[in-house]
Design a protein around this motif. Structure first.
Motif, PDB file in Angstrom:
ATOM      1  N   GLY A 116     -45.548  -2.880   1.560  1.00  0.00           N
ATOM      2  CA  GLY A 116     -45.907  -1.470   1.508  1.00  0.00           C
ATOM      3  C   GLY A 116     -46.472  -0.943   2.812  1.00  0.00           C
ATOM      4  N   TYR A 117     -47.374  -1.686   3.423  1.00  0.00           N
ATOM      5  CA  TYR A 117     -47.991  -1.244   4.685  1.00  0.00           C
ATOM      6  C   TYR A 117     -46.946  -1.055   5.769  1.00  0.00           C
ATOM      7  N   TRP A 118     -46.008  -2.019   5.856  1.00  0.00           N
ATOM      8  CA  TRP A 118     -44.988  -1.958   6.903  1.00  0.00           C
ATOM      9  C   TRP A 118     -43.966  -0.865   6.608  1.00  0.00           C
ATOM     10  N   ASN A 119     -43.676  -0.648   5.334  1.00  0.00           N
ATOM     11  CA  ASN A 119     -42.779   0.450   4.970  1.00  0.00           C
ATOM     12  C   ASN A 119     -43.376   1.787   5.402  1.00  0.00           C
ATOM     13  N   LYS A 120     -44.663   1.967   5.173  1.00  0.00           N
ATOM     14  CA  LYS A 120     -45.315   3.217   5.547  1.00  0.00           C
ATOM     15  C   LYS A 120     -45.461   3.361   7.059  1.00  0.00           C
ATOM     16  N   GLN A 121     -45.678   2.235   7.749  1.00  0.00           N
ATOM     17  CA  GLN A 121     -45.905   2.304   9.193  1.00  0.00           C
ATOM     18  C   GLN A 121     -44.629   2.575   9.982  1.00  0.00           C
ATOM     19  N   PHE A 122     -43.494   2.022   9.533  1.00  0.00           N
ATOM     20  CA  PHE A 122     -42.280   2.061  10.348  1.00  0.00           C
ATOM     21  C   PHE A 122     -41.170   2.968   9.817  1.00  0.00           C
ATOM     22  N   ILE A 123     -41.375   3.630   8.672  1.00  0.00           N
ATOM     23  CA  ILE A 123     -40.337   4.498   8.113  1.00  0.00           C
ATOM     24  C   ILE A 123     -40.813   5.948   8.137  1.00  0.00           C
ATOM     25  N   LYS A 124     -40.058   6.793   8.797  1.00  0.00           N
ATOM     26  CA  LYS A 124     -40.400   8.213   8.882  1.00  0.00           C
ATOM     27  C   LYS A 124     -40.351   8.857   7.498  1.00  0.00           C
ATOM     28  N   GLY A 125     -41.305   9.733   7.250  1.00  0.00           N
ATOM     29  CA  GLY A 125     -41.339  10.445   5.979  1.00  0.00           C
ATOM     30  C   GLY A 125     -42.083   9.721   4.889  1.00  0.00           C
ATOM     31  N   ALA A 126     -42.807   8.671   5.247  1.00  0.00           N
ATOM     32  CA  ALA A 126     -43.503   7.878   4.236  1.00  0.00           C
ATOM     33  C   ALA A 126     -44.540   8.699   3.473  1.00  0.00           C
ATOM     34  N   ASN A 127     -45.114   9.703   4.119  1.00  0.00           N
ATOM     35  CA  ASN A 127     -46.166  10.500   3.470  1.00  0.00           C
ATOM     36  C   ASN A 127     -45.670  11.882   3.055  1.00  0.00           C
TER      37      ASN A 127
END
Length: 390
Positions: A123-134
């Motif tokens: 989850g942390y890496w998905n949010k850190q490296f994928i645009k639009g996570a938030n």
């Protein structure tokens, strides 16, 4: 003598016969049924798309070959003559599975957004490296172009291979394939990914542990997880691998890759994560005869990662030199470019000889129920391959 110890000698003989053979140059096009499209979920909730090519002989007892292309922009499982190789394999009695990595091809749907963005493993890496996570509403698709740093994110895709193994084990338990014998055939950087996954498989139970075997958790959720007593490992099911123009990305240090298998430190001590790889998972490294970089990279994997020349001090016997295989007419062709022209290059024929030789020693291995009811995460930090900014 164990069956796998005979593989190097048998393969050397097979290659010698191949190179001196007067067999017809033209090879008949394999006749195979169209592949079946399949979808399956990763542990973090993204849906992957795959194609299953069923063996034309006895699928329920035949081994399975996983085809791996290198992740990257515009790459997918349909580019290159993978289907030609798949057809050759199915005609010879192998089931074949190929798939698209997350963010590639059709593998774009996040089916469980909560798990994808919030799980404690990726989850942390998905949010850190994928645009639009938030973004709002919550992002439920993922394309390669969304990655802010594809190289840094790369270790996360090992979760995809864990999902592939779990999917194939479910097919095994349904009587469709035999995952007691699995082969890998990959191109370029897929060799590095494959090596890492093999190290993980040697630290994962081949059969779903019972609650009494698990120390802290009531069910098996991640690799490696503490288990009581001895257990059979998934790595023993990997029969062998073929790497076309194997590559170690510059951002992955040689020490990290060597830690998977040899783990020989400057002080002479060995701390490998999966030392059984070198003697139990035979590997063939193929590269165009005119591809100097491919030759150097193949030598790195064979000589340094697998300690191909042996190490008497650490009790490592030499490996068969024929495992370093320059494709005579391959020139500077790279990776999947070495496929599709077997009359001139002989790539597919050499691959078939390699697999056939190994499978002769494994054909009596029967299918066993695996018992997993879902896929599992990989605790990446336990293997020294945590995603990080470069």
């Amino acid at each position: 003598m164990r069956r796998w110890m005979a593989a190097p000698l048998l393969f050397a003989v097979a290659v010698a016969l191949l190179l001196s053979s007067d067999a017809p140059k033209a090879l008949a096009q394999a006749k195979a049924a169209p592949p079946e499209e399949e979808t399956f979920l990763t542990a973090d909730g993204i849906q992957l798309h795959g194609l299953f090519h069923k063996s034309t002989k006895t699928p329920p007892t035949d081994p399975v070959v996983i085809l791996l292309y290198p992740p990257g922009k515009d790459n997918n499982m349909l580019k290159g003559d993978w289907v030609g190789l798949a057809n050759r394999l199915t005609e010879a009695g192998y089931n074949v599975f190929r798939f698209d990595w997350r963010g590639h091809g059709k593998s774009n749907d996040i089916k469980d957004t909560g798990k994808f963005w919030q799980n404690p493993f990726t989850g942390y890496w998905n949010k850190q490296f994928i645009k639009g996570a938030n973004s709002k509403p919550i992002k439920d698709t993922f394309f390669y172009k969304d990655l802010t740093n594809p190289v840094a994110y790369a270790p996360v895709i090992l979760t995809d291979l864990a999902a592939v193994r779990a999917h194939l084990d479910s097919k095994n338990d349904a009587g469709d394939v035999n995952t007691s014998s699995i082969y890998l055939i990959g191109s370029e950087a897929a060799a590095t990914i494959g090596m890492a996954w093999l190290a993980i498989e040697w630290n994962r139970p081949a059969f779903n542990p019972t609650p009494n075997q698990l120390v802290f958790n009531p069910r098996y959720e991640f690799v490696p997880q503490q288990i009581r007593g001895d257990f059979d490992t998934g790595g023993a099911d990997i029969s062998g691998a073929v790497w076309l123009s194997p590559a170690r990305p510059a951002t992955v240090s040689p020490a990290v890759v060597k830690s998977f298998v040899s783990g020989i430190l400057p002080n002479g001590l060995r701390m490998p994560l999966a030392p059984k790889i070198r003697d139990n998972n035979p590997m063939l490294f193929m590269f165009g005869a005119g591809d100097k970089n491919g030759a150097q990279q193949a030598a790195f994997f064979h000589n340094e990662v697998l300690v191909g020349k042996g190490d008497a001090k650490n009790g490592l016997r030499p490996l068969q030199e024929k495992y370093l295989f320059p494709v005579k007419n391959g020139g500077k062709l790279i990776g999947v470019e070495l496929l599709g022209n077997d009359e001139q290059l002989g790539t597919e024929k050499t691959i078939m000889e390699f697999l056939t030789t190994i499978q002769q020693g494994r054909k009596q291995i029967t299918r066993k129920q695996r018992g997993y009811n879902g896929t599992y995460f990989i605790k990446l930090d336990a293997f020294g391959i945590v995603p990080m900014n470069q």
